[in-house]
Structure formats: structure tokens, C-alpha cells
Scaffold this active site. Structure first.
Site, PDB file in Angstrom:
ATOM      1  N   LYS A 203       0.839  -1.209   0.000  1.00 47.07           N
ATOM      2  CA  LYS A 203       0.000   0.000   0.000  1.00 47.07           C
ATOM      3  C   LYS A 203       0.876   1.262   0.000  1.00 47.07           C
ATOM      4  O   LYS A 203       0.640   2.205  -0.767  1.00 47.07           O
ATOM      5  CB  LYS A 203      -0.906  -0.016   1.235  1.00 47.07           C
ATOM      6  CG  LYS A 203      -1.566   1.290   1.557  1.00 47.07           C
ATOM      7  CD  LYS A 203      -2.613   1.658   0.537  1.00 47.07           C
ATOM      8  CE  LYS A 203      -3.053   3.084   0.707  1.00 47.07           C
ATOM      9  NZ  LYS A 203      -4.328   3.389   0.139  1.00 47.07           N
ATOM     10  N   CYS A 257      -3.300  10.968   1.443  1.00 46.25           N
ATOM     11  CA  CYS A 257      -2.618   9.711   1.138  1.00 46.25           C
ATOM     12  C   CYS A 257      -1.232   9.944   0.569  1.00 46.25           C
ATOM     13  O   CYS A 257      -0.228   9.626   1.199  1.00 46.25           O
ATOM     14  CB  CYS A 257      -3.450   8.920   0.138  1.00 46.25           C
ATOM     15  SG  CYS A 257      -5.152   8.769   0.654  1.00 46.25           S
TER      16      CYS A 257
HETATM   17  N1  SAJ Z   1      -1.250  15.010  -8.568  1.00 50.65           N
HETATM   18  C1  SAJ Z   1      -0.340  15.709  -9.328  1.00 50.65           C
HETATM   19  N2  SAJ Z   1       0.034  15.173 -10.517  1.00 50.65           N
HETATM   20  C2  SAJ Z   1      -0.457  14.003 -10.989  1.00 50.65           C
HETATM   21  C3  SAJ Z   1      -1.393  13.289 -10.209  1.00 50.65           C
HETATM   22  C4  SAJ Z   1      -1.771  13.811  -8.995  1.00 50.65           C
HETATM   23  O1  SAJ Z   1       0.143  16.785  -8.944  1.00 50.65           O
HETATM   24  O2  SAJ Z   1      -0.081  13.602 -12.083  1.00 50.65           O
HETATM   25  C5  SAJ Z   1      -1.673  15.525  -7.268  1.00 50.65           C
HETATM   26  C6  SAJ Z   1      -3.170  15.805  -7.187  1.00 50.65           C
HETATM   27  O3  SAJ Z   1      -3.471  17.067  -7.692  1.00 50.65           O
HETATM   28  C7  SAJ Z   1      -3.431  15.673  -5.703  1.00 50.65           C
HETATM   29  C8  SAJ Z   1      -2.409  14.622  -5.251  1.00 50.65           C
HETATM   30  O4  SAJ Z   1      -1.480  14.516  -6.290  1.00 50.65           O
HETATM   31  O5  SAJ Z   1      -3.156  16.886  -5.037  1.00 50.65           O
HETATM   32  C9  SAJ Z   1      -2.947  13.245  -4.961  1.00 50.65           C
HETATM   33  O6  SAJ Z   1      -4.090  12.963  -5.735  1.00 50.65           O
HETATM   34  P1  SAJ Z   1      -4.424  11.627  -6.513  1.00 50.65           P
HETATM   35  O7  SAJ Z   1      -5.671  11.919  -7.208  1.00 50.65           O
HETATM   36  O8  SAJ Z   1      -3.308  11.161  -7.333  1.00 50.65           O
HETATM   37  O9  SAJ Z   1      -4.583  10.510  -5.369  1.00 50.65           O
HETATM   38  P2  SAJ Z   1      -5.472  10.409  -4.040  1.00 50.65           P
HETATM   39  O10 SAJ Z   1      -4.622  10.905  -2.900  1.00 50.65           O
HETATM   40  O11 SAJ Z   1      -6.826  11.020  -4.184  1.00 50.65           O
HETATM   41  O12 SAJ Z   1      -5.672   8.831  -3.935  1.00 50.65           O
HETATM   42  C10 SAJ Z   1      -4.546   7.974  -3.815  1.00 50.65           C
HETATM   43  C11 SAJ Z   1      -4.706   6.823  -4.802  1.00 50.65           C
HETATM   44  N3  SAJ Z   1      -3.443   6.090  -4.929  1.00 50.65           N
HETATM   45  C12 SAJ Z   1      -2.870   5.865  -6.134  1.00 50.65           C
HETATM   46  O13 SAJ Z   1      -3.357   6.247  -7.168  1.00 50.65           O
HETATM   47  C13 SAJ Z   1      -1.623   5.062  -6.130  1.00 50.65           C
HETATM   48  C14 SAJ Z   1      -5.821   5.900  -4.346  1.00 50.65           C
HETATM   49  O14 SAJ Z   1      -5.903   4.753  -5.178  1.00 50.65           O
HETATM   50  C15 SAJ Z   1      -5.573   5.459  -2.896  1.00 50.65           C
HETATM   51  O15 SAJ Z   1      -6.591   4.603  -2.408  1.00 50.65           O
HETATM   52  C16 SAJ Z   1      -5.538   6.703  -2.043  1.00 50.65           C
HETATM   53  O16 SAJ Z   1      -4.448   7.507  -2.481  1.00 50.65           O
HETATM   54  C17 SAJ Z   1      -5.337   6.288  -0.593  1.00 50.65           C
HETATM   55  O17 SAJ Z   1      -6.326   6.245   0.156  1.00 50.65           O
HETATM   56  O18 SAJ Z   1      -4.219   5.890  -0.230  1.00 50.65           O
END
Ligand code: SAJ
Length: 417
Positions: A203, A257
Site C-alpha cells: 500500500k 494519502c
Molecule cells: N497530482 C499531481 N500530478 C499528478 C497526479 C496527482 O500533482 O499527475 C496531485 C493531485 O493534484 C493531488 C495529489 O497529487 O493533489 C494526490 O491525488 P491523486 O488523485 O493522485 O490521489 P489520491 O490521494 O486522491 O488517492 C490515492 C490513490 N493512490 C494511487 O493512485 C496510487 C488511491 O488509489 C488510494 O486509495 C488513495 O491515495 C489512498 O487512500 O491511499
């Protein structure tokens, strides 16, 4: 099969609802009496697409028993938060301990306790096992512990809980198979079994992979700005390679996360060098954005309108949002800052309507790429502003349209803008 879900938040409540919809007898436990009262009244205390419809069906066909007190069950699913201590960069397992302790008086032979919360490796064995054994029962003989990390993407939780592959980590193979059997009643993805520590690490690795990849994108964005290249175009082209998937740059990483989980690894080992560097890089992005503002609209008595404080698009969640840091920095620099968001309701941001946010502003800074921002009319927004400046940290808006309306436009990572 009686299943008790402990912790009815963004993950626990959808999980309880999906399990109930599959016909299981579900007890939903939470320490928050107000939340339990809301749920007992048939209302949801949080917003997540597709949850209301399923919750309503469950209320009619197989109601969840909501309570603040644990009771005997066959499976316990713990889905409580693991807060992050910012000062020390460490995880706070208080709620995991509390939930585990609450099971002790009702634990009986054959029970399986499943932890869904994200934790540092070895938490099941080092933290939960001794607490549960204080019941007099013996782990892996009388009762069993499993770690089944949730992997759902907020905003798509309902479909991802069902469709994603799952990892079931338990040190007793028979127990792992029993949990696999239980999850297969709701999960359409594949379910893999392993031991508990590996599941805990898996995870953390998933979210760390994403954080490090975003850090790479952010570093490349800064380099592109120095050498007059558009990183958004360059990443799109690089990702046409069959084995390349560079993430996207932005104003920083938020949410509960990705901005946090990598630190859990630095807690258990002193070898996490790249991981710490990536965290630092992502945390440097709000300052980078604030400096973009300083460059574009220097001077005193300037008003900056921030568009979007949610940590990601089209959700109402602003936990760990980089927007908070950008706002804080700009205020320290002496700017007047107004804030708008279509979904967030958190009063701490002093949110105002879009017209009021941009009124007499000298610069609009888009932080969160909510879909409706694409529908903004540059002419209308420009007419309300004092000076027409736009900083787009997500490459979300049609820069040409805004330029045609007389705006100076700067896009993060685009050295040509
Ligand atoms: N972000 C970027 N660039 C990107 C992708 C995301 O700057 O290319 C930023 C987003 O704007 C945001 C942050 O990263 O601020 C995180 O957002 P996210 O949408 O990537 O992820 P979370 O935090 O909403 O959800 C993640 C997910 N993990 C993965 O994709 C590996 C989700 O599947 C998990 O269940 C969740 O964390 C968790 O609960 O751990």
C-alpha cells in the site's frame, strides 16, 4: 456472516454499504455520536458520488445497524484514519489502537480482524496483535489478523472498491483465504494473498510510486521553465513511449494519502533517500507558485484570486491541499487574497462567490482543475478585474482564449508562456 465495520469515514462507510448490499449482516461502528445519529436518520455525513443511491437501497432492503459500541461479530473491518504528525513526519496510530482495543471485550475464537487503514509495515504484528491478545486469546490460533489496504480513488470510491484488484495480507494462510472469500462477495477485481507486512508495504509503495513520479514531473516542469519549453507537450510526447508514464506537474501534492504515506516508510528505515527528496520537491511547489505570482504582479496593494482549494479536481476534500500553503505565502508577501471553490465548504478558507473573488483582482491563480473552471468566460472575468493576469498551475484553461480577452497568461511548467 456478521461483519462489523469500525470507522465510518470516506472508506468505511462506502465499504459497509457495499457489504450490506451484498446481503451481509453489517454493524457500523463509529465513536462520533453525531455521525451515528445522522446515519440512523438515514442521512449521509459525507459526499461521495454513487454512495447516496446505494445507501438508500441498503436502508430499505438490508439496513446497517449503526452504533457507537462494538459488539460480537465474525469479521471486524477497521477503517479508521491514521493521522500524520507534521512536526515529526510520523504516523499517529491512536485510532488504530483505539479501534483494536474496542474489539478486545467482544473478541471470540475464530474471529478475523481486518485492518484497511494505511499503516507502517509491521503494525498488524507489533501494534494490533498484543492488544488483541490481551483478551487471553492467541493470534493465529484462536483469532486472526489481516491487512487489506483500501485502494480506492476518492471521487470514484464506489466503483473502485468493487472493480480494483485487492491484496489480502495475513500470516495464517487459512485466514487469508477466508478473507479472500469474504472480499470476493463484493470485489470484481482479482484478489491476491500474501503476509500482513508485505500487504502493509504494498500500500505504501503504491502511493510512494505516485509521489516520486509527480516529483519528477515537477522537477521537469521547473527545468522546462528555465529552457523555454512547454513541459505539458513534452510529457505528452514522452508518454507515447510504451514504457513511460510520467505524471503531471502542479502546485503540489495534497490529500490524505500521497502527501503522507511516503513518510511512513522513512519512519521504518533510514534508507529512504529518494523518497524524502521527492517529498521535499513536491512540498516546494507552493513556493514556486507564490514566486510566479511575485514575478507577474510585484508590488504592494495587489489582490490575488485563488481558484480552487480542493486537493484534486471535482471533489470537496481540501485535506493537505497545497492551496493552503500558496494562500499563506501570498498573504505573508503582503497580497490580499480571495478564495473560490465550487465544491469545498470548509469555512477556514473564507470562500466567496467567483464574481466577488475576482472583483478588482490583479491576478487569478488557478490551483485546482475543477471541470467548471473551463466554462469561465475570460471577457466576463476580465471585466471585473483591475489587471488581467492569469496563472494556471494545471494547464487547465484554454490559454489562447484568455490571451484573446487581453490576459497575460503564465502556465506552470510552460517556459514559453
Ligand atoms: N497530482 C499531481 N500530478 C499528478 C497526479 C496527482 O500533482 O499527475 C496531485 C493531485 O493534484 C493531488 C495529489 O497529487 O493533489 C494526490 O491525488 P491523486 O488523485 O493522485 O490521489 P489520491 O490521494 O486522491 O488517492 C490515492 C490513490 N493512490 C494511487 O493512485 C496510487 C488511491 O488509489 C488510494 O486509495 C488513495 O491515495 C489512498 O487512500 O491511499
Amino acid at each position: 456472516m456478521k461483519i462489523e465495520v469500525i470507522g465510518l469515514g470516506y472508506m468505511g462507510l462506502p465499504m459497509a454499504t457495499i457489504l450490506a448490499s451484498a446481503g451481509h449482516e453489517i454493524i457500523g461502528v463509529d465513536v462520533d455520536e453525531k455521525k451515528i445519529a445522522t446515519l440512523k436518520g438515514g442521512k449521509l455525513p459525507l459526499s461521495e458520488p454513487d454512495l447516496p443511491e446505494l445507501f438508500e437501497t441498503v436502508c430499505q432492503e438490508n439496513p446497517i445497524k449503526f452504533t457507537t459500541k462494538t459488539e460480537a461479530a465474525d469479521f471486524f473491518v477497521i477503517a479508521v484514519p491514521t493521522p500524520f504528525v507534521h512536526e515529526t513526519h510520523t504516523s499517529d496510530l491512536t485510532f488504530v489502537r483505539q479501534a483494536t482495543k474496542a474489539i478486545v471485550p467482544v473478541l471470540k475464537k475464530g474471529d478475523i480482524v481486518i485492518l484497511e487503514s494505511t499503516v507502517n509495515p509491521n503494525t498488524c504484528n507489533a501494534v494490533m496483535k498484543p492488544i488483541l491478545e490481551s483478551s487471553g486469546l492467541v493470534a493465529d490460533k484462536d483469532f486472526f489478523i489481516a491487512h487489506c489496504p483500501e485502494r480506492a480513488f476518492p471521487g470514484k470510491t464506489m466503483s473502485e472498491l468493487v472493480n480494483n484488484d485487492r491484496v489480502v495480507g495475513a500470516d495464517n494462510t487459512a485466514a487469508a483465504n477466508k478473507v479472500k472469500e469474504l472480499y470476493s462477495t463484493i470485489v470484481k477485481g482479482e484478489i491476491f494473498t500474501t503476509n500482513s507486512s508485505t500487504a502493509e508495504l504494498v500500500k505504501l509503495m503504491e502511493n510512494t510510486y505516485r509521489d516520486v513520479n509527480i516529483a519528477l514531473a515537477n522537477e521537469l516542469a521547473k527545468i522546462a521553465e528555465d529552457i523555454n519549453i512547454d513541459i505539458w507537450e513534452a510529457i505528452k510526447l514522452a508518454n507515447r513511449h510504451p514504457r513511460v508514464n510520467i505524471h503531471l506537474p502542479g502546485p503540489g501534492v495534497g490529500g490524505h494519502c500521497i502527501a503522507i504515506d511516503p513518510w511512513f516508510l522513512t519512519e521504518v528505515s533510514d534508507k529512504a533517500f529518494l523518497i524524502k527528496t521527492a517529498r521535499g520537491l513536491n512540498d516546494s511547489m507552493p513556493l514556486h507558485v507564490a514566486k510566479m505570482v511575485l514575478d507577474m504582479v510585484p508590488g504592494n496593494d495587489k489582490k490575488i484570486a485563488i481558484l480552487g482549494v480542493a486537493y484534486k479536481p471535482d471533489v470537496d476534500d481540501a485535506r493537505e491541499t497545497p492551496a493552503a500553503h500558496v494562500i499563506d505565502l501570498l498573504r505573508r508577501y503582503g497580497y490580499t487574497v480571495s478564495v473560490h471553490d465550487y465544491y469545498v465548504t470548509d469555512k477556514a478558507f473564507g470562500l466567496v462567490e467567483i464574481d466577488e473573488a475576482v472583483k478588482d483582482a490583479d491576478c487569478v491563480v488557478l490551483i485546482t482543475h475543477h471541470t467548471p473552471y473551463r466554462g469561465l468566460e475570460p471577457d466576463k472575468i476580465g471585466a471585473l478585474m483591475k489587471e488581467k493576469n492569469l496563472i494556471d498551475t494545471r494547464n487547465h484553461l484554454d490559454a489562447e482564449r484568455w490571451r484573446e480577452a487581453g490576459f497575460n497568461v503564465k502556465v506552470l511548467g510552460n517556459g514559453r508562456s
